[in-house]
Scaffold this active site. Structure first.
Site, PDB file in Angstrom:
ATOM      1  N   TRP A 116      53.110 -15.089  23.188  1.00 38.22           N
ATOM      2  CA  TRP A 116      52.668 -14.901  24.582  1.00 38.22           C
ATOM      3  C   TRP A 116      53.309 -15.922  25.537  1.00 38.22           C
ATOM      4  O   TRP A 116      53.116 -15.827  26.749  1.00 38.22           O
ATOM      5  CB  TRP A 116      51.139 -15.011  24.682  1.00 38.22           C
ATOM      6  CG  TRP A 116      50.399 -13.840  24.109  1.00 38.22           C
ATOM      7  CD1 TRP A 116      50.940 -12.731  23.498  1.00 38.22           C
ATOM      8  CD2 TRP A 116      48.977 -13.635  24.095  1.00 38.22           C
ATOM      9  NE1 TRP A 116      49.947 -11.874  23.101  1.00 38.22           N
ATOM     10  CE2 TRP A 116      48.727 -12.407  23.455  1.00 38.22           C
ATOM     11  CE3 TRP A 116      47.898 -14.389  24.543  1.00 38.22           C
ATOM     12  CZ2 TRP A 116      47.446 -11.906  23.270  1.00 38.22           C
ATOM     13  CZ3 TRP A 116      46.611 -13.902  24.361  1.00 38.22           C
ATOM     14  CH2 TRP A 116      46.384 -12.665  23.732  1.00 38.22           C
ATOM     15  N   LYS A 117      53.968 -16.922  24.961  1.00 35.62           N
ATOM     16  CA  LYS A 117      54.570 -17.989  25.784  1.00 35.62           C
ATOM     17  C   LYS A 117      53.510 -18.585  26.724  1.00 35.62           C
ATOM     18  O   LYS A 117      52.378 -18.772  26.282  1.00 35.62           O
ATOM     19  CB  LYS A 117      55.802 -17.455  26.514  1.00 35.62           C
ATOM     20  CG  LYS A 117      56.777 -16.795  25.533  1.00 35.62           C
ATOM     21  CD  LYS A 117      58.117 -16.487  26.112  1.00 35.62           C
ATOM     22  CE  LYS A 117      58.980 -15.813  25.051  1.00 35.62           C
ATOM     23  NZ  LYS A 117      60.346 -15.589  25.490  1.00 35.62           N
ATOM     24  N   GLU A 131      63.479 -21.768  23.824  1.00 40.07           N
ATOM     25  CA  GLU A 131      62.916 -22.312  25.067  1.00 40.07           C
ATOM     26  C   GLU A 131      62.440 -23.750  24.877  1.00 40.07           C
ATOM     27  O   GLU A 131      62.391 -24.518  25.836  1.00 40.07           O
ATOM     28  CB  GLU A 131      61.776 -21.397  25.567  1.00 40.07           C
ATOM     29  CG  GLU A 131      62.342 -20.112  26.150  1.00 40.07           C
ATOM     30  CD  GLU A 131      61.383 -18.936  26.146  1.00 40.07           C
ATOM     31  OE1 GLU A 131      60.178 -19.122  25.902  1.00 40.07           O
ATOM     32  OE2 GLU A 131      61.862 -17.806  26.381  1.00 40.07           O
ATOM     33  N   GLY A 135      64.302 -12.189  26.873  1.00 37.61           N
ATOM     34  CA  GLY A 135      63.787 -11.960  28.220  1.00 37.61           C
ATOM     35  C   GLY A 135      64.789 -11.346  29.190  1.00 37.61           C
ATOM     36  O   GLY A 135      64.577 -11.358  30.398  1.00 37.61           O
ATOM     37  N   GLY A 167      58.379 -11.223  22.654  1.00 40.02           N
ATOM     38  CA  GLY A 167      57.893 -12.025  23.776  1.00 40.02           C
ATOM     39  C   GLY A 167      57.239 -11.139  24.824  1.00 40.02           C
ATOM     40  O   GLY A 167      56.091 -10.724  24.698  1.00 40.02           O
ATOM     41  N   GLY A 168      58.002 -10.789  25.861  1.00 40.09           N
ATOM     42  CA  GLY A 168      57.495 -10.024  27.004  1.00 40.09           C
ATOM     43  C   GLY A 168      56.629  -8.828  26.629  1.00 40.09           C
ATOM     44  O   GLY A 168      55.531  -8.650  27.190  1.00 40.09           O
TER      45      GLY A 168
HETATM   46  P1  PGA Z   1      61.456 -11.396  24.626  1.00 42.55           P
HETATM   47  O1  PGA Z   1      61.206 -12.843  23.963  1.00 42.55           O
HETATM   48  O2  PGA Z   1      60.894 -10.370  23.684  1.00 42.55           O
HETATM   49  O3  PGA Z   1      60.713 -11.464  25.939  1.00 42.55           O
HETATM   50  O4  PGA Z   1      62.921 -11.243  24.805  1.00 42.55           O
HETATM   51  C1  PGA Z   1      61.391 -13.042  22.590  1.00 42.55           C
HETATM   52  C2  PGA Z   1      61.080 -14.458  22.238  1.00 42.55           C
HETATM   53  O5  PGA Z   1      61.363 -15.361  23.047  1.00 42.55           O
HETATM   54  O6  PGA Z   1      60.542 -14.737  21.159  1.00 42.55           O
END
Ligand code: PGA
Length: 259
Positions: free
Chosen positions: A16-17, A105, A179, A240-241
């Site tokens: 979920w970041k 990140e 992302g 992620g997203g």
């Molecule tokens: P994303 O991110 O699916 O939004 O590209 C993947 C991740 O950073 O693990």
């Protein structure tokens, strides 16, 4: 000699970041996921919310095994003067079983290869599963990115024994795909899976390498999931997203399930 690959359930991790922004949205999303994912028993699902929401997501999960809990990061020391950090013991209080290590990140915030190696080893020693993220920033025609990824793997796994390796998950996440909406092709994902297996075979043995689950991450969505899973032959995804919407995440899980 050909060694059969261990049959494992696909593994799909939602990262979920730094989202969502409120406890109520996190709890709502977790509850939606708990009910919608209950029918996918043949897939191992992990949700990695921001640390302050672990308790709420854990509560929403209500001890069910529909999904497990993951952490987006950890500190390698057991305790001490580390402002802003979270320890493995704290994560264990919430039944966290997976820890994402070396996400790009975090690397871009200054996390070093040596810290990644320490985090990975500490996570294994605590009995949790590290998800080691590796991936190139860009693809060059001379295929330098392959040696870049090999070096990321070798450094992260330095002083990791065979027995420890069996607990490691590797996520191939090309930075240019994270992302951006530009996922790697299924062929590229497959090529990288084979490449990572080859590096692990060189470091350990073919048998050891084939026990390691290798995921793909980077703009995975319900439209590309099936192809990446079937043709890319990866063992699952780090999402992620698309993990921030119950519909999109359940869509990915159901594409894998139908494959
Ligand atoms: P994303 O991110 O699916 O939004 O590209 C993947 C991740 O950073 O693990």
């Amino acid at each position: 000699m050909y060694i059969m690959k261990k049959v494992t359930r696909p593994l799909i991790i939602g990262n979920w970041k730094m989202n969502p922004q409120t406890i109520s949205s996190a709890s709502r999303l977790a509850k939606e996921l708990k009910s919608a994912l209950a029918k996918f028993r043949d897939t191992e699902i992990v949700i990695a919310p921001p640390a302050p929401f672990l308790e709420h997501v854990s509560r929403a999960r209500n001890h069910s095994s529909v999904f497990q809990l993951g952490s987006q990061n950890v500190h390698d020391e057991k305790m001490g003067p580390h402002t802003g950090e979270v320890s493995l013991a704290m994560l264990e209080e919430f039944d966290v079983t997976y820890v994402i290590v070396g996400h790009s990140e975090r690397r871009s915030e200054g996390e070093t290869e040596m810290q990644i190696n320490k985090k990975l080893r500490a996570t294994i020693k605590a009995g949790l599963v590290p998800v080691l993220c590796v991936g190139e920033r860009e693809r060059d025609l001379g295929a330098e990115y392959l040696s870049f990824i090999e070096q990321q793997i070798r450094t992260a796994l330095s002083n990791v024994t065979r027995a420890m390796l069996a607990r490691v998950v590797v996520a191939y996440e090309p930075v240019w795909a994270i992302g951006t909406g530009k996922n790697a092709t299924a062929d590229d994902a497959h090529e990288m899976k084979l490449f990572i297996e080859r590096v692990l075979s060189d470091m350990y043995s073919r048998k050891d390498a084939q026990k390691v689950r290798i995921l793909y991450g980077g703009s995975v969505n319900e439209k590309n999931a099936r192809d990446l899973f079937m043709q890319g032959k990866v063992d699952g995804f780090l999402v992620g997203g698309a993990s921030l919407s119950a519909d999109a995440f359940v869509g990915i899980v159901s594409e894998v399930h139908a494959s």
